[in-house]
Scaffold this active site. Structure first.
Site, PDB file in Angstrom:
ATOM      1  N   SER A 137       0.829  -1.198   0.000  1.00 22.27           N
ATOM      2  CA  SER A 137       0.000   0.000   0.000  1.00 22.27           C
ATOM      3  C   SER A 137       0.871   1.259   0.000  1.00 22.27           C
ATOM      4  O   SER A 137       1.622   1.492  -0.947  1.00 22.27           O
ATOM      5  CB  SER A 137      -0.965  -0.038   1.181  1.00 22.27           C
ATOM      6  OG  SER A 137      -1.960   0.951   1.053  1.00 22.27           O
ATOM      7  N   ASP A 234      -9.895  -4.807  -4.538  1.00 25.56           N
ATOM      8  CA  ASP A 234      -9.338  -3.816  -3.620  1.00 25.56           C
ATOM      9  C   ASP A 234     -10.249  -2.589  -3.613  1.00 25.56           C
ATOM     10  O   ASP A 234     -10.370  -1.884  -4.617  1.00 25.56           O
ATOM     11  CB  ASP A 234      -7.931  -3.421  -4.075  1.00 25.56           C
ATOM     12  CG  ASP A 234      -7.195  -2.558  -3.066  1.00 25.56           C
ATOM     13  OD1 ASP A 234      -7.860  -1.858  -2.275  1.00 25.56           O
ATOM     14  OD2 ASP A 234      -5.952  -2.582  -3.071  1.00 25.56           O
ATOM     15  N   HIS A 264      -7.630  -5.459  -0.404  1.00 27.80           N
ATOM     16  CA  HIS A 264      -6.526  -4.526  -0.241  1.00 27.80           C
ATOM     17  C   HIS A 264      -5.377  -5.091   0.581  1.00 27.80           C
ATOM     18  O   HIS A 264      -4.207  -4.938   0.199  1.00 27.80           O
ATOM     19  CB  HIS A 264      -7.023  -3.221   0.400  1.00 27.80           C
ATOM     20  CG  HIS A 264      -5.939  -2.208   0.563  1.00 27.80           C
ATOM     21  ND1 HIS A 264      -5.256  -1.673  -0.513  1.00 27.80           N
ATOM     22  CD2 HIS A 264      -5.365  -1.654   1.680  1.00 27.80           C
ATOM     23  CE1 HIS A 264      -4.338  -0.824  -0.083  1.00 27.80           C
ATOM     24  NE2 HIS A 264      -4.376  -0.800   1.239  1.00 27.80           N
TER      25      HIS A 264
END
Length: 290
Positions: A137, A234, A264
């Site tokens: 991320s 996601d 995610h």
């Protein structure tokens, strides 16, 4: 010899993922693994918060894990990578950014620039030789910034749900009137499933500073191997961001893997298995080329 080592490693990986848990070492190694698990250490920096980290010494290339925003070095992906690197004999480092986990500092006072400095400090002071940077991320954005700033320390990149430029592009995609309201208020609340409050709160100063670190508006001067893994489900960071990264990096060696049911955090057993196999292949590629 490299092929033999890789086959041996994959037999070990099959055992690691044999059980229902995210990572399960063979029973005869459980006691030894607990005995040798890395301990938390603290890196002091002049006039800057101390950074908490865990390190396993080993061969090169090493692996460095960069967690996501609000996350820490004790997540499932970070733990699994330590077990993998230890089993293969390669060095491994995971750490908490300023204001995260066990590190000093206040999360709300951090910026993209703050955390970029954290990553560069870790690469400069806590690792030896080129590293495979694994960014989850926000960590996927920071790994790109680090690779640009320290090409000599970057052997390869593995992005997991990479959030390059995400805070900035998400804010800019809001309707003009909404943005004006947020600017007048001075704070943006971004909905998330990953906090008890259900939102991440960002100041306008944070967003303005983040604009200085955006990478997707021009070619990205990175030439090492790049692997990008993203889930099509996601709901936090759109998978097309990984596509944009792949289009803009200058490296001729770029692969994208899209998981149909991936979300995610990419922390399901099969997600982590894919991450480890991807790094396994990169290590084999890099050591074979030497």
């Amino acid at each position: 010899m490299a092929a033999v080592s890789l086959r041996s490693c994959r037999r070990g990986l099959s055992q690691m993922f044999r059980n229902a848990g995210v990572v399960a070492l063979p029973s005869q190694h459980l006691q030894a693994d607990r005995r040798h698990k890395s301990t938390v250490q603290y890196a002091s920096r002049a006039d800057l918060p101390k950074l908490a980290y865990r390190r396993v010494k080993g061969k090169s290339p090493g692996v460095v894990f960069l967690p996501g925003y609000g996350s820490n070095m004790n997540g499932q992906k970070a733990e699994a990578l330590e077990e993998f690197c230890r089993s293969l004999g390669h060095s491994y480092l995971r750490f908490d950014y300023t204001g995260h986990g066990a590190s000093e500092g206040v999360l709300a006072e951090g910026t993209i620039g703050t955390w970029k400095k954290d990553v560069l400090f870790v690469l400069d002071e806590l690792t030896e030789g080129p590293q495979i940077l694994v960014g989850s991320s926000l960590g996927g954005w920071l790994m790109l910034l680090a690779a640009i700033a320290r090409p000599e320390k970057t052997a390869a990149l593995v992005g997991i749900a990479s959030a390059a430029d995400h805070f900035v592009t998400a804010f800019n995609s809001l309707p003009l009137e909404t943005r004006k309201e947020i600017e007048a208020k001075g704070e943006w609340s971004l909905a998330t499933k990953h906090t008890e409050e259900g939102v991440y709160k960002f100041s306008m100063d944070f967003l303005r500073e983040a604009e200085n670190h955006c990478v997707l508006q021009s070619p990205i001067p990175i030439t090492c191997p790049v692997r990008l893994i993203h889930g099509l489900k996601d709901e936090d960071v759109p998978w097309h961001i990984s596509m944009q990264v792949a289009e803009r990096v200058l490296s001729p060696d770029v692969d994208i893997i899209l998981r149909r049911n991936g979300q995610h955090r990419m922390s399901q057993k099969e997600d982590i298995k894919l991450m480890v196999y991807t790094i396994d292949d990169l290590i084999d590629k890099l050591t074979t080329l030497v």
